[in-house]
Design a protein around this motif. Structure first.
Motif: not given
Length: 373
Positions: A335-342, A299-300, A302-306, A349-350
């Protein structure tokens, strides 16, 4: 000349003796902190062979050079000039580096000297001509073995090599350690290379089979270094952490050795179940992570770098923990994919986050939070 030969032979014997003692001392030091280690369990003998004997053993499948199915690690590491000069050294009966064999089972495994034996075998079977010779160019240059004068053919086959052979009954963990010990100064191989040579054909062939599944090949393209056997290592990791995981394991390498040992004795039906689970878990992982599959987030402001390449620690924990879910729980997770990925990004990212073996519990708890609600 005879005095020089005598000195060379004496020096060669001295080096051989030192190398043997070094192996024993290393293994004793390596294992002296383990309980129930008996130094007397290291059983290695010194043995001389004529090249004709070695070639007969290869032909009779008493030494395994993988003639019918070369493992993927066998690459050309020498130029034709180097191979020709090595053959010339043997024709001149010059002392060569010691060979090491694992004689625990037939066929013997080659611990050190695999490429040298391959060159010898190919030359005798007229696979290449000699070039760039220094001393025997008049008699041998641009000639196959079959074209050499008869006396040189006979001399070559009568040339002696010195070898160490691990005797039957030496414990597997010590034999594997000797593979590593010799590799530190011999023809250097990666840990995956050594596993391919040390364990039996059946287990290695299965790992290759997993790595060649179309789904794995497609997903890992440009994400895994296939030419360096990393694809085989990923497949081995899946078996290690899904079929024979033990929380008492002290390292990933121990887990991988245990996985290969496990694969040596299981049934074909068990192979099929592992293969099916491997493919199904890959499907789950790609549905959950999409293009971010097995990549580490950073995590930066402005954005997330992978990461561009797969991260092996993330792969291990994802493949291990996703395989544990039943279909209902996995659908609930999706069904909760978005929240899981967040939350996944927030945790992993830590830079201080501990990932992979033996820290699967954090990821397992994250899955449970969204799969079991």
């Amino acid at each position: 000349n005879s005095i020089l030969s005598l000195y060379l032979s004496a020096f060669h014997f001295f080096v051989v003796t030192l190398q043997y003692k070094a192996i024993i001392i290393f293994v004793m030091i390596r294992y002296n902190h383990h309980s129930q280690f008996d130094p007397n369990s290291i059983d290695v003998r010194l043995q001389h062979f004529r090249l004709g004997q070695i070639l007969n053993m290869i032909h009779d499948h008493k030494i395994d050079l993988f003639l019918d199915e070369r493992p993927p690690l066998i690459k050309r590491s020498w130029s034709r000039k180097q191979e020709s000069l090595f053959i010339e050294s043997l024709l001149l009966k010059l002392p060569t580096q010691i060979f090491y064999f694992d004689g625990n089972d037939v066929p013997w495994k080659v611990i050190d000297g695999f490429h040298r034996l391959s060159v010898i075998y190919e030359f005798v079977n007229n696979a290449f001509r000699l070039e760039y010779l220094e001393y025997l160019s008049d008699q041998c240059s641009n000639r196959y073995f079959k074209d050499l004068p008869g006396y040189l053919q006979a001399r070559f086959l009568e040339t002696e090599i010195v070898s160490y052979v691990i005797n039957p009954g030496t414990p597997p963990h010590i034999r594997y350690n000797i593979f590593h010990r010799i590799n530190e100064t011999g023809e250097r191989l990666s840990n995956q290379d050594i596993r391919c040579l040390f364990f039996n054909r059946r287990s290695v062939s299965f790992i290759i089979r997993l790595s060649e599944l179309p789904l794995f090949v497609e997903l890992s393209a440009n994400r895994v270094f296939h030419g360096k056997l990393e694809d085989l290592e990923y497949a081995t990791h899946f078996v290690a952490f899904n079929s024979c995981y033990d929380s008492n394991m002290k390292s990933v390498e121990e887990a991988l050795i245990r996985a290969m040992t496990f694969l040596e004795d299981i049934s074909d039906s068990k192979y099929q179940r592992i293969e099916k689970q491997f493919e199904e878990t890959l499907y789950r992982a790609i549905r959950l992570f999409d293009e971010y599959l097995f990549r580490k987030p950073q995590k930066s402001v402005l954005y997330i770098k992978w990461s561009k390449m797969w991260n092996k620690d993330i792969y291990d924990m994802c493949m291990c923990c996703l395989a544990e879910l039943n279909d209902h729980d996995f659908q609930n997770l999706l069904s909760k994919k978005v929240r899981f990925l967040e939350e996944f990004i927030e945790i992993y990212s830590n830079s201080s986050s501990k990932i992979g073996f033996p820290y699967f519990s954090t990821f397992r708890n994250l899955l449970s939070k969204y799969a079991f609600q």
